[in-house]
Design a protein around this motif. Structure first.
Motif, PDB file in Angstrom:
ATOM      1  N   ASP A  34      36.875  18.732 -17.393  1.00 15.93           N
ATOM      2  CA  ASP A  34      37.422  18.066 -18.580  1.00 15.93           C
ATOM      3  C   ASP A  34      38.946  18.128 -18.538  1.00 15.93           C
ATOM      4  O   ASP A  34      39.575  18.899 -19.263  1.00 15.93           O
ATOM      5  N   ILE A  35      39.535  17.318 -17.677  1.00 12.17           N
ATOM      6  CA  ILE A  35      40.977  17.381 -17.443  1.00 12.17           C
ATOM      7  C   ILE A  35      41.762  16.975 -18.689  1.00 12.17           C
ATOM      8  O   ILE A  35      42.726  17.644 -19.081  1.00 12.17           O
ATOM      9  N   LYS A  36      41.354  15.919 -19.359  1.00 11.92           N
ATOM     10  CA  LYS A  36      42.034  15.501 -20.582  1.00 11.92           C
ATOM     11  C   LYS A  36      41.931  16.564 -21.668  1.00 11.92           C
ATOM     12  O   LYS A  36      42.913  16.857 -22.352  1.00 11.92           O
ATOM     13  N   GLY A  37      40.752  17.138 -21.800  1.00 10.86           N
ATOM     14  CA  GLY A  37      40.551  18.173 -22.821  1.00 10.86           C
ATOM     15  C   GLY A  37      41.401  19.405 -22.565  1.00 10.86           C
ATOM     16  O   GLY A  37      41.949  20.010 -23.498  1.00 10.86           O
ATOM     17  N   MET A  38      41.547  19.768 -21.301  1.00 11.09           N
ATOM     18  CA  MET A  38      42.383  20.920 -20.962  1.00 11.09           C
ATOM     19  C   MET A  38      43.848  20.625 -21.223  1.00 11.09           C
ATOM     20  O   MET A  38      44.592  21.479 -21.713  1.00 11.09           O
ATOM     21  N   ALA A  39      44.273  19.405 -20.928  1.00 12.47           N
ATOM     22  CA  ALA A  39      45.657  19.011 -21.182  1.00 12.47           C
ATOM     23  C   ALA A  39      45.975  19.070 -22.674  1.00 12.47           C
ATOM     24  O   ALA A  39      47.064  19.497 -23.073  1.00 12.47           O
ATOM     25  N   ARG A  40      45.023  18.662 -23.510  1.00  6.19           N
ATOM     26  CA  ARG A  40      45.236  18.697 -24.960  1.00  6.19           C
ATOM     27  C   ARG A  40      45.481  20.118 -25.467  1.00  6.19           C
ATOM     28  O   ARG A  40      46.151  20.323 -26.483  1.00  6.19           O
ATOM     29  N   GLU A  41      44.930  21.099 -24.765  1.00  4.97           N
ATOM     30  CA  GLU A  41      45.097  22.500 -25.168  1.00  4.97           C
ATOM     31  C   GLU A  41      46.310  23.149 -24.504  1.00  4.97           C
ATOM     32  O   GLU A  41      46.478  24.371 -24.562  1.00  4.97           O
ATOM     33  N   GLY A  42      47.153  22.335 -23.876  1.00  2.00           N
ATOM     34  CA  GLY A  42      48.388  22.852 -23.318  1.00  2.00           C
ATOM     35  C   GLY A  42      48.313  23.295 -21.879  1.00  2.00           C
ATOM     36  O   GLY A  42      49.263  23.902 -21.368  1.00  2.00           O
ATOM     37  N   CYS A  43      47.221  22.986 -21.199  1.00  3.20           N
ATOM     38  CA  CYS A  43      47.085  23.346 -19.789  1.00  3.20           C
ATOM     39  C   CYS A  43      48.063  22.517 -18.956  1.00  3.20           C
ATOM     40  O   CYS A  43      48.092  21.296 -19.050  1.00  3.20           O
ATOM     41  N   VAL A  44      48.851  23.206 -18.125  1.00  2.52           N
ATOM     42  CA  VAL A  44      49.901  22.502 -17.379  1.00  2.52           C
ATOM     43  C   VAL A  44      49.443  21.981 -16.026  1.00  2.52           C
ATOM     44  O   VAL A  44      50.115  21.137 -15.416  1.00  2.52           O
ATOM     45  N   GLY A  45      48.300  22.472 -15.538  1.00  2.53           N
ATOM     46  CA  GLY A  45      47.891  22.046 -14.204  1.00  2.53           C
ATOM     47  C   GLY A  45      46.459  22.391 -13.885  1.00  2.53           C
ATOM     48  O   GLY A  45      45.811  23.185 -14.573  1.00  2.53           O
ATOM     49  N   ILE A  46      45.969  21.761 -12.819  1.00  2.00           N
ATOM     50  CA  ILE A  46      44.603  22.015 -12.358  1.00  2.00           C
ATOM     51  C   ILE A  46      44.631  22.498 -10.916  1.00  2.00           C
ATOM     52  O   ILE A  46      45.534  22.168 -10.145  1.00  2.00           O
ATOM     53  N   SER A  47      43.626  23.282 -10.554  1.00  2.00           N
ATOM     54  CA  SER A  47      43.522  23.812  -9.205  1.00  2.00           C
ATOM     55  C   SER A  47      42.088  24.210  -8.921  1.00  2.00           C
ATOM     56  O   SER A  47      41.393  24.724  -9.801  1.00  2.00           O
ATOM     57  N   GLU A  48      41.679  23.979  -7.696  1.00  2.00           N
ATOM     58  CA  GLU A  48      40.362  24.454  -7.261  1.00  2.00           C
ATOM     59  C   GLU A  48      40.569  25.741  -6.466  1.00  2.00           C
ATOM     60  O   GLU A  48      39.863  26.014  -5.497  1.00  2.00           O
ATOM     61  N   ASP A  49      41.569  26.523  -6.875  1.00  2.00           N
ATOM     62  CA  ASP A  49      42.033  27.631  -6.041  1.00  2.00           C
ATOM     63  C   ASP A  49      40.897  28.538  -5.584  1.00  2.00           C
ATOM     64  O   ASP A  49      39.985  28.844  -6.335  1.00  2.00           O
ATOM     65  N   GLY A  50      41.028  28.965  -4.335  1.00  2.69           N
ATOM     66  CA  GLY A  50      39.962  29.696  -3.662  1.00  2.69           C
ATOM     67  C   GLY A  50      39.223  28.804  -2.699  1.00  2.69           C
ATOM     68  O   GLY A  50      38.520  29.283  -1.809  1.00  2.69           O
ATOM     69  N   LYS A  51      39.411  27.496  -2.878  1.00  2.00           N
ATOM     70  CA  LYS A  51      38.789  26.501  -2.002  1.00  2.00           C
ATOM     71  C   LYS A  51      39.495  25.162  -2.229  1.00  2.00           C
ATOM     72  O   LYS A  51      40.305  25.027  -3.149  1.00  2.00           O
ATOM     73  N   SER A  52      39.192  24.183  -1.423  1.00  5.40           N
ATOM     74  CA  SER A  52      39.669  22.822  -1.651  1.00  5.40           C
ATOM     75  C   SER A  52      38.516  21.958  -2.149  1.00  5.40           C
ATOM     76  O   SER A  52      37.346  22.261  -1.880  1.00  5.40           O
ATOM     77  N   VAL A  53      38.852  20.895  -2.877  1.00  3.43           N
ATOM     78  CA  VAL A  53      37.850  19.881  -3.197  1.00  3.43           C
ATOM     79  C   VAL A  53      37.651  19.070  -1.924  1.00  3.43           C
ATOM     80  O   VAL A  53      38.534  18.321  -1.505  1.00  3.43           O
ATOM     81  N   MET A  54      36.506  19.223  -1.289  1.00  6.12           N
ATOM     82  CA  MET A  54      36.307  18.602   0.015  1.00  6.12           C
ATOM     83  C   MET A  54      36.001  17.110  -0.074  1.00  6.12           C
ATOM     84  O   MET A  54      36.229  16.378   0.887  1.00  6.12           O
ATOM     85  N   ASN A  55      35.492  16.653  -1.205  1.00 10.59           N
ATOM     86  CA  ASN A  55      35.233  15.227  -1.413  1.00 10.59           C
ATOM     87  C   ASN A  55      36.551  14.548  -1.775  1.00 10.59           C
ATOM     88  O   ASN A  55      37.041  14.654  -2.896  1.00 10.59           O
ATOM     89  N   ALA A  56      37.158  13.854  -0.804  1.00  5.43           N
ATOM     90  CA  ALA A  56      38.483  13.275  -1.002  1.00  5.43           C
ATOM     91  C   ALA A  56      38.495  12.228  -2.108  1.00  5.43           C
ATOM     92  O   ALA A  56      39.483  12.106  -2.850  1.00  5.43           O
ATOM     93  N   SER A  57      37.427  11.471  -2.248  1.00  5.55           N
ATOM     94  CA  SER A  57      37.366  10.450  -3.294  1.00  5.55           C
ATOM     95  C   SER A  57      37.358  11.089  -4.676  1.00  5.55           C
ATOM     96  O   SER A  57      38.076  10.660  -5.589  1.00  5.55           O
ATOM     97  N   LEU A  58      36.572  12.149  -4.837  1.00  7.88           N
ATOM     98  CA  LEU A  58      36.526  12.875  -6.106  1.00  7.88           C
ATOM     99  C   LEU A  58      37.877  13.510  -6.409  1.00  7.88           C
ATOM    100  O   LEU A  58      38.370  13.452  -7.544  1.00  7.88           O
ATOM    101  N   TYR A  59      38.492  14.081  -5.393  1.00  2.00           N
ATOM    102  CA  TYR A  59      39.791  14.730  -5.565  1.00  2.00           C
ATOM    103  C   TYR A  59      40.844  13.707  -5.970  1.00  2.00           C
ATOM    104  O   TYR A  59      41.698  13.977  -6.825  1.00  2.00           O
ATOM    105  N   ARG A  60      40.788  12.533  -5.374  1.00  3.65           N
ATOM    106  CA  ARG A  60      41.726  11.474  -5.737  1.00  3.65           C
ATOM    107  C   ARG A  60      41.569  11.089  -7.205  1.00  3.65           C
ATOM    108  O   ARG A  60      42.561  10.882  -7.914  1.00  3.65           O
ATOM    109  N   ARG A  61      40.325  11.027  -7.669  1.00  2.00           N
ATOM    110  CA  ARG A  61      40.106  10.719  -9.086  1.00  2.00           C
ATOM    111  C   ARG A  61      40.660  11.833  -9.975  1.00  2.00           C
ATOM    112  O   ARG A  61      41.208  11.586 -11.051  1.00  2.00           O
ATOM    113  N   GLY A  62      40.530  13.078  -9.517  1.00  2.00           N
ATOM    114  CA  GLY A  62      41.090  14.203 -10.250  1.00  2.00           C
ATOM    115  C   GLY A  62      42.607  14.136 -10.302  1.00  2.00           C
ATOM    116  O   GLY A  62      43.229  14.413 -11.338  1.00  2.00           O
ATOM    117  N   MET A  63      43.206  13.738  -9.195  1.00  4.05           N
ATOM    118  CA  MET A  63      44.659  13.578  -9.159  1.00  4.05           C
ATOM    119  C   MET A  63      45.116  12.479 -10.122  1.00  4.05           C
ATOM    120  O   MET A  63      46.126  12.634 -10.824  1.00  4.05           O
TER     121      MET A  63
END
Length: 430
Positions: free
Chosen positions: A137-166
């Motif tokens: 829920d990227i929009k919902g997290m942004a509304r609560e003041g979240c400054v960034g997203i990360s899949e830290d500990g691993k990468s999002v291996m699905n490049a198409s999904l990651y692009r949508r996240g970006m």
């Protein structure tokens, strides 16, 4: 409350102030930076012989809270932070449960205000549960003041999904913090793939594991226009690609951790889990490239990737040990000792890498500077102090460090957060 810091050597990249000044703090703000301030104050600190710096901003920590409190908590992580002069942290979302919606962001940040001595900016995950299947829920997290997203500990291996996240992050004005690792290429590796791994009979992790995802993420950032931050860069080619990306005008920054610009795989003399980290310690050629990147400005930030674990999880073979080491309480001393005292970086550049640049990346206009009107997040650092790092003095629950017994120069003498002294003379101040 008024606090007067006298006779300290102020370092401020924002104003280019570099000399002995007094600093007057009133409530949570810096109100005056001048020579010979005579104002009355509730507390006077003599900082003669010390640097007065803006509080350090660490873009990459793991506080393990919620769900893994036996490793670290918001309280103990915050105490470790201010012990190391760190006044703001970005906490990674790979907790239990994973921080993947606005409610969880709000819960952690509200608790942190009550429980932690440092400012905690909780990051959110890219995908739900960090499973790599559906966007969080990227929009919902942004509304609560979240400054960034990360899949830290691993990468999002699905490049198409990651692009949508970006794209979603770009739309929400958020940063993407990238842990660059092609998990399909790790193949059970536990340290760098080189002669030392062969000597120890351990499986190696090649540079390409990092490099192919660095290349992918830079190209996706170029296409989407998102602000990309490359976490814990460890290879020469990562530096090279970041340098070229910046020349190409791509909005990308990068960080280096002290263990990656100091140690190499040759420092692993036995099968010791305290040397197991992700990415692993690389070769001297990689270290040299990272240092050159810090010198020439390619690498913007020094961060820690503070990753506390229980002793039983680290005091074992690298084949079985958890990845990661602690770093909040050693990063300033290690940076000063290995980079500043050796003439590689100036003291002002140290401040840029550890405070001013990360504050700029986060858009924190009130931090990263010792100047009038800014929030009084400050650190007093004594460059004369020489000692050996002792993990038993850490406030963190984690004692997992390869630097135990390491001789260093430079110590955090005092830390202020929002105008309040929270650490001084080896003690946490309530």
């Amino acid at each position: 409350m008024k606090v007067l810091i006298q006779n300290g050597h102020v370092l401020d990249p924002v104003t280019d102030r570099n000399g002995v000044y007094d600093v007057l703090v009133e409530d949570d703000k810096i109100v005056k930076v001048e020579k010979g301030i005579t104002a009355e104050a509730d507390k006077v600190i003599d900082a003669e012989g010390c640097y007065v710096m803006p509080g350090f901003v660490d873009l990459h920590v793991h506080f393990r809270d919620p769900g893994l409190e036996y490793k670290e908590t918001l309280k103990t992580g915050g105490e470790a932070a201010v012990h190391g002069g760190v006044t703001t942290v970005c906490a990674m979302p790979n907790t239990k449960p994973v921080i993947d919606n606005g409610v969880k962001i709000s819960e952690v940040q509200n608790r942190a205000k009550k429980e932690s001595k440092t400012n905690v900016l909780q990051l959110g995950s890219v995908t739900i549960g960090q499973m790599g299947e559906d966007l969080a829920d990227i929009k919902g997290m942004a509304r609560e003041g979240c400054v960034g997203i990360s899949e830290d500990g691993k990468s999002v291996m699905n490049a198409s999904l990651y692009r949508r996240g970006m794209r979603a992050a770009k739309e929400a004005g958020m940063i993407v913090f990238a842990h660059c690792e092609d998990i399909t290429m790790v193949e059970g590796g536990v340290m760098n793939a080189d002669a030392r791994a062969e000597e120890l009979g351990l499986k190696g992790i090649t540079n390409a594991v990092e490099d192919v995802i660095v290349a992918r993420d830079i190209l996706l950032a170029k296409e989407t226009g998102v602000q990309l931050h490359l976490c814990h860069c460890s290879t020469a080619d990562s530096v090279k690609m970041l340098r070229e990306a910046k020349k190409d005008g791509i909005h990308v920054t990068g960080e280096v951790c002290p263990h990656h610009f100091i140690l190499t795989s040759d420092d692993i003399i036995s099968d010791d889990g305290n040397f197991k980290m992700n990415p692993p310690l690389r070769t001297q050629a990689d270290v040299d490239a990272l240092i050159e990147g810090l010198k020439d400005g390619t690498m913007d930030v020094i961060a820690t990737d503070h990753a506390p674990h229980a002793a039983a999880e680290k005091n074992r073979s690298m084949k079985l040990a958890s990845f990661g080491i602690v770093g909040l309480e050693t990063s300033a001393a290690l940076t000063y000792t290995e980079l500043v005292d050796k003439g590689i970086l100036t003291p002002m550049q140290m401040v840029e890498k550890m405070s001013t640049n990360p504050a700029k990346i986060l858009g924190l206009t009130d931090k990263g500077s010792v100047s009038e009107g800014k929030t009084a997040d400050l650190v007093i650092f004594d460059p004369r102090k020489e000692y050996e790092i002792d993990k038993n003095t850490f406030f963190s629950k984690g004692k997992n460090t390869p630097f135990h017994g390491w001789k260093v120069k430079g110590e955090v003498a005092c830390t202020m957060v929002g105008g309040k002294v929270v650490y001084e003379g080896g003690q946490i101040i309530d």
